[in-house]
Design an enzyme around this catalytic site. Structure first.
Site, mmCIF file in Angstrom:
data_model
loop_
_atom_site.group_PDB
_atom_site.id
_atom_site.type_symbol
_atom_site.label_atom_id
_atom_site.label_comp_id
_atom_site.label_asym_id
_atom_site.label_seq_id
_atom_site.Cartn_x
_atom_site.Cartn_y
_atom_site.Cartn_z
ATOM 1 N N ARG A 183 0.818 -1.221 0.000
ATOM 2 C CA ARG A 183 0.000 0.000 0.000
ATOM 3 C C ARG A 183 0.853 1.273 0.000
ATOM 4 N NH1 ARG A 183 -3.098 -1.585 5.374
ATOM 5 N NH2 ARG A 183 -0.910 -2.027 5.815
ATOM 6 N N HIS A 185 5.118 3.924 7.777
ATOM 7 C CA HIS A 185 3.680 4.130 7.547
ATOM 8 C C HIS A 185 2.874 3.611 8.730
ATOM 9 C CE1 HIS A 185 2.505 -0.094 6.521
ATOM 10 N NE2 HIS A 185 3.798 -0.185 6.345
ATOM 11 N N CYS A 211 1.512 -0.344 10.098
ATOM 12 C CA CYS A 211 2.590 -1.216 9.611
ATOM 13 C C CYS A 211 2.532 -2.554 10.352
ATOM 14 C CB CYS A 211 3.951 -0.553 9.842
ATOM 15 S SG CYS A 211 5.337 -1.522 9.179
HETATM 16 CO CO CO Z 1 4.968 -1.724 6.924
#
Ligand code: CO
Length: 209
Positions: A46, A98, A101
């Protein structure tokens, strides 16, 4: 059509789109490789570096691993870093973590996930450094989000401890290191404002003369 065959189909369509807009698109890309940025990001599907930054092929040199870690014995990462800094002469090195995660979440638990436990131990080492702050956050989700941020900062610190970065700083005060976090929930990148371009923030024991 099998799902993987669709990828080749997509590629053909993409080539056509690019050539329709610019007949020299690929010829220009083939003629030089001069990216300005090295991106160290998570393997999470993503978080595609070029899409979320709306950049084109040729602009970002990319290294990805689980939870975007900078591990000093990782010959893959060190080779990418050396090539990006010494040969491509990138101006910026960005560590981008991010929220949500999976690697961070896994490292915060005591569950075993098999072989990957050994990699995730690097995140547990970060947790230990900030244990008082993290343990004081009651919400597990908020604690995970904070660990995502803290880990990015520690990976930036790890970069600043490498001989590759320190030698480049001595030569020409480049590259600038950055720590960012991408929010998969809204698509926005948050700058953690941990820019580094010298050893001022590096603890003395890590500084090479
Ligand atoms: Co990650």
């Amino acid at each position: 059509m099998e799902s993987y065959q669709k990828l080749i189909e997509n590629n053909k369509n993409w080539v056509k789109q690019k050539l329709d807009l610019d007949p020299n698109f690929f010829a220009d890309l083939a003629s030089e490789h001069k990216p300005e940025f090295l991106w160290i990001g998570c393997s999470d599907s993503r978080v595609p570096a070029d899409q979320i930054t709306n950049t084109k092929p040729g602009q970002i040199f990319v290294h990805r691993n689980i939870a975007n870690l900078v591990v000093h014995t990782d010959i893959n990462l060190l080779s990418v870093l050396h090539y990006a800094v010494d040969v491509l002469k990138v101006k910026h090195v960005i560590v981008c973590g991010h929220y949500e995660c999976g690697g961070i979440a896994a490292a915060m638990s005591n569950k075993s996930f098999g072989f990957i436990d050994n990699w995730l131990t690097n995140i547990k080492d970060v947790y230990r450094l900030y244990q008082a702050e993290l343990d004081a956050i009651p919400s597990i989700r908020e604690r995970q989000r904070r660990l995502v941020e803290i880990s990015v900062i520690e990976q930036v610190n790890n970069l600043s401890k490498t001989s590759v970065i320190q030698e480049a700083w001595k030569r020409n005060n480049m590259p600038v290191l950055h720590g960012w976090v991408y929010d998969v929930g809204d698509g926005l990148i948050h700058d953690l404002n941990v820019m580094r371009s010298d050893t001022n923030e590096v603890q003395n024991i890590y500084i090479f003369d």
